[in-house]
Write a protein that holds these residues in place. Structure first.
Motif, PDB file in Angstrom:
ATOM      1  N   SER A 164     -37.391 -61.078 -30.794  1.00  0.00           N
ATOM      2  CA  SER A 164     -36.382 -62.020 -31.305  1.00  0.00           C
ATOM      3  C   SER A 164     -35.887 -62.953 -30.203  1.00  0.00           C
ATOM      4  N   LEU A 165     -36.224 -62.658 -28.938  1.00  0.00           N
ATOM      5  CA  LEU A 165     -35.812 -63.527 -27.825  1.00  0.00           C
ATOM      6  C   LEU A 165     -36.730 -64.738 -27.679  1.00  0.00           C
ATOM      7  N   GLY A 166     -37.691 -64.859 -28.573  1.00  0.00           N
ATOM      8  CA  GLY A 166     -38.612 -65.992 -28.481  1.00  0.00           C
ATOM      9  C   GLY A 166     -40.011 -65.461 -28.244  1.00  0.00           C
ATOM     10  N   SER A 167     -40.989 -66.267 -28.556  1.00  0.00           N
ATOM     11  CA  SER A 167     -42.365 -65.796 -28.475  1.00  0.00           C
ATOM     12  C   SER A 167     -42.711 -65.467 -27.040  1.00  0.00           C
ATOM     13  N   SER A 168     -43.311 -64.321 -26.872  1.00  0.00           N
ATOM     14  CA  SER A 168     -43.789 -63.909 -25.563  1.00  0.00           C
ATOM     15  C   SER A 168     -45.101 -64.622 -25.296  1.00  0.00           C
ATOM     16  N   ASP A 169     -45.389 -64.883 -24.011  1.00  0.00           N
ATOM     17  CA  ASP A 169     -46.686 -65.468 -23.694  1.00  0.00           C
ATOM     18  C   ASP A 169     -47.717 -64.378 -23.418  1.00  0.00           C
TER      19      ASP A 169
ATOM     20  N   SER B 167     -26.157 -30.799 -20.086  1.00  0.00           N
ATOM     21  CA  SER B 167     -25.327 -31.324 -19.016  1.00  0.00           C
ATOM     22  C   SER B 167     -26.208 -31.763 -17.854  1.00  0.00           C
ATOM     23  N   SER B 168     -25.926 -32.949 -17.358  1.00  0.00           N
ATOM     24  CA  SER B 168     -26.621 -33.464 -16.188  1.00  0.00           C
ATOM     25  C   SER B 168     -26.012 -32.799 -14.963  1.00  0.00           C
ATOM     26  N   ASP B 169     -26.818 -32.632 -13.914  1.00  0.00           N
ATOM     27  CA  ASP B 169     -26.257 -32.109 -12.665  1.00  0.00           C
ATOM     28  C   ASP B 169     -25.779 -33.246 -11.771  1.00  0.00           C
ATOM     29  N   GLY B 170     -25.765 -34.455 -12.326  1.00  0.00           N
ATOM     30  CA  GLY B 170     -25.226 -35.578 -11.564  1.00  0.00           C
ATOM     31  C   GLY B 170     -26.237 -36.276 -10.671  1.00  0.00           C
ATOM     32  N   TYR B 171     -27.484 -35.801 -10.646  1.00  0.00           N
ATOM     33  CA  TYR B 171     -28.493 -36.489  -9.852  1.00  0.00           C
ATOM     34  C   TYR B 171     -28.782 -37.831 -10.509  1.00  0.00           C
ATOM     35  N   ASN B 172     -28.613 -38.909  -9.794  1.00  0.00           N
ATOM     36  CA  ASN B 172     -28.740 -40.241 -10.356  1.00  0.00           C
ATOM     37  C   ASN B 172     -29.200 -41.190  -9.260  1.00  0.00           C
ATOM     38  N   HIS B 173     -30.452 -41.028  -8.846  1.00  0.00           N
ATOM     39  CA  HIS B 173     -30.933 -41.769  -7.686  1.00  0.00           C
ATOM     40  C   HIS B 173     -32.235 -42.475  -7.985  1.00  0.00           C
ATOM     41  N   LEU B 174     -32.166 -43.411  -8.907  1.00  0.00           N
ATOM     42  CA  LEU B 174     -33.319 -44.248  -9.218  1.00  0.00           C
ATOM     43  C   LEU B 174     -33.567 -45.211  -8.066  1.00  0.00           C
ATOM     44  N   SER B 175     -34.814 -45.581  -7.851  1.00  0.00           N
ATOM     45  CA  SER B 175     -35.096 -46.679  -6.929  1.00  0.00           C
ATOM     46  C   SER B 175     -34.574 -47.966  -7.560  1.00  0.00           C
ATOM     47  N   VAL B 176     -34.336 -48.988  -6.746  1.00  0.00           N
ATOM     48  CA  VAL B 176     -33.872 -50.268  -7.302  1.00  0.00           C
ATOM     49  C   VAL B 176     -34.963 -50.873  -8.191  1.00  0.00           C
ATOM     50  N   ARG B 177     -36.216 -50.548  -7.889  1.00  0.00           N
ATOM     51  CA  ARG B 177     -37.326 -51.017  -8.729  1.00  0.00           C
ATOM     52  C   ARG B 177     -37.242 -50.422 -10.128  1.00  0.00           C
ATOM     53  N   ALA B 178     -36.935 -49.124 -10.186  1.00  0.00           N
ATOM     54  CA  ALA B 178     -36.797 -48.450 -11.475  1.00  0.00           C
ATOM     55  C   ALA B 178     -35.533 -48.922 -12.191  1.00  0.00           C
ATOM     56  N   ALA B 179     -34.436 -49.041 -11.457  1.00  0.00           N
ATOM     57  CA  ALA B 179     -33.169 -49.449 -12.074  1.00  0.00           C
ATOM     58  C   ALA B 179     -33.261 -50.861 -12.644  1.00  0.00           C
ATOM     59  N   ALA B 180     -33.923 -51.752 -11.924  1.00  0.00           N
ATOM     60  CA  ALA B 180     -34.061 -53.122 -12.421  1.00  0.00           C
ATOM     61  C   ALA B 180     -34.911 -53.143 -13.691  1.00  0.00           C
ATOM     62  N   ALA B 181     -35.988 -52.349 -13.702  1.00  0.00           N
ATOM     63  CA  ALA B 181     -36.862 -52.297 -14.887  1.00  0.00           C
ATOM     64  C   ALA B 181     -36.077 -51.777 -16.095  1.00  0.00           C
ATOM     65  N   ILE B 182     -35.317 -50.720 -15.900  1.00  0.00           N
ATOM     66  CA  ILE B 182     -34.552 -50.128 -17.004  1.00  0.00           C
ATOM     67  C   ILE B 182     -33.474 -51.092 -17.479  1.00  0.00           C
ATOM     68  N   THR B 183     -32.812 -51.764 -16.541  1.00  0.00           N
ATOM     69  CA  THR B 183     -31.769 -52.731 -16.911  1.00  0.00           C
ATOM     70  C   THR B 183     -32.351 -53.842 -17.789  1.00  0.00           C
ATOM     71  N   LEU B 184     -33.488 -54.387 -17.370  1.00  0.00           N
ATOM     72  CA  LEU B 184     -34.133 -55.436 -18.165  1.00  0.00           C
ATOM     73  C   LEU B 184     -34.515 -54.902 -19.541  1.00  0.00           C
ATOM     74  N   ASP B 185     -35.042 -53.687 -19.578  1.00  0.00           N
ATOM     75  CA  ASP B 185     -35.459 -53.126 -20.865  1.00  0.00           C
ATOM     76  C   ASP B 185     -34.262 -52.857 -21.768  1.00  0.00           C
ATOM     77  N   ARG B 186     -33.170 -52.342 -21.207  1.00  0.00           N
ATOM     78  CA  ARG B 186     -31.999 -52.068 -22.047  1.00  0.00           C
ATOM     79  C   ARG B 186     -31.415 -53.353 -22.631  1.00  0.00           C
ATOM     80  N   LEU B 187     -31.500 -54.443 -21.869  1.00  0.00           N
ATOM     81  CA  LEU B 187     -30.897 -55.697 -22.334  1.00  0.00           C
ATOM     82  C   LEU B 187     -31.875 -56.565 -23.127  1.00  0.00           C
ATOM     83  N   LEU B 188     -33.163 -56.492 -22.788  1.00  0.00           N
ATOM     84  CA  LEU B 188     -34.126 -57.449 -23.356  1.00  0.00           C
ATOM     85  C   LEU B 188     -35.343 -56.786 -23.987  1.00  0.00           C
ATOM     86  N   GLY B 189     -35.396 -55.445 -23.977  1.00  0.00           N
ATOM     87  CA  GLY B 189     -36.572 -54.742 -24.492  1.00  0.00           C
ATOM     88  C   GLY B 189     -36.623 -54.719 -26.010  1.00  0.00           C
ATOM     89  N   ALA B 190     -37.823 -54.444 -26.547  1.00  0.00           N
ATOM     90  CA  ALA B 190     -37.988 -54.374 -28.003  1.00  0.00           C
ATOM     91  C   ALA B 190     -37.375 -53.081 -28.529  1.00  0.00           C
TER      92      ALA B 190
END
Lengths: 190, 190
Positions: A164-169, B167-190
């Motif tokens: 829905s964000l626009g056609s992917s290339d 319950s999580s044990d609080g371990y939360n140490h993603l690489s910035v590469r992983a965190a950026a990928a997940i952030t993009l997917d949560r906001l813009l993923g299908a």
């Protein structure tokens, strides 16, 4: 549900579709190990038939969990203490079956998944009720060989952006480190 | 909505909370560049005040977009052609404003976000109606300095796994590469 991951170095394909064994990449082990630990996966298996590369994995794990690296970063030690190298996906399935007492549900991932047999939300829901171990396979190189994908119990859809964000290339070239993180988040994230 | 990303090397903090400038990491540029391209972000800014590191970014981009790397992997060229180094987040905001004609909505991310002011789903929805540019900041080292987080327009929650999985044990140490990928997917993923 008990979650296990495998990073597959053989059988994979190169850009020409030929079956190859890919080389170990240190940052894959670190990143996917940290993602696995963050999302509560029990173990990350590095699948390679090359004994020298298996030894390299063992040395990397030793460095961070018992060697010099431990004093530098104990969060890294925790992630890497769950990493093991094994020669094949079959050996991984055997190890899980021996450890857990049941064979894993084997889940294939691919950026070129032509015929996924679940949706992300459907499989996420199914996992909530699944008894027994689950093994998610991630390919390296240009992806896993088709025999591995076809032999899996479940094929997840490719990861794409919201249409829905626009056609992917059609550009869809995440690193395996990014794809593994997103897969874990889609299935196990808050 | 037009999406921009910044990988911040200064001001960041070390494990002791001291403000530092972190070093460029090649695989960050490659991975976050590929994730940005896959999710339709227009540009990845590498933020460092160190001119030598700015030059290294330019050389890396040149290698893959016009040099030897291009013949090896044109998908990498496409991702890296959207990468630019700039000395500060302020300079990034100015560059976006000049390019787009409006200042970006600045979004901070952190694994230790104490006071997020949106939910992931709420902000995802808000983005669908947002006019103008959006800039998401990702920290390196032990995260961005608090001045950057506090100065942002929006603070996203930390990425955590589904608490219903136990319950999580609080371990939360993603690489910035992983965190950026997940952030993009949560906001813009299908």
């Amino acid at each position: 549900m008990r979650m296990f991951l495998a990073l597959v170095h053989h059988p994979c394909v190169d850009r020409g579709g030929n079956v190859i064994t890919t080389a170990l990449t240190n940052v894959d082990v670190h990143d996917i190990g940290r993602s696995a630990r963050t999302y509560g996966a029990e173990r990350l298996f590095i699948v390679t038939p090359v004994t020298l590369q298996q030894t390299m994995v063992a040395e990397m794990v030793h460095h961070w969990t018992e060697g010099e690296g431990l004093t530098r970063n104990d969060r890294r030690a925790e992630a890497l203490s769950r990493v093991t190298a094994l020669p094949s996906v079959a050996a991984v399935c055997e190890a899980i079956a021996e450890h857990v007492g049941a064979a894993p549900l084997v889940v294939a991932t691919s950026a070129r998944m032509d015929a996924p047999d679940v949706t992300w939300s459907g499989f996420r829901e199914r996992l909530r009720h699944h008894q027994g171990p689950v093994l998610i396979l991630f390919g390296t190189g240009w992806g896993m060989a088709s025999e591995l994908v076809e032999g899996a119990d479940v094929c997840l859809p490719a990861i794409v952006r919201d249409p829905s964000l626009g056609s992917s290339d059609g550009y869809n070239h995440l690193s395996v480190r990014a794809a593994a993180a997103i897969t874990l988040d889609r299935l196990l994230g808050a």
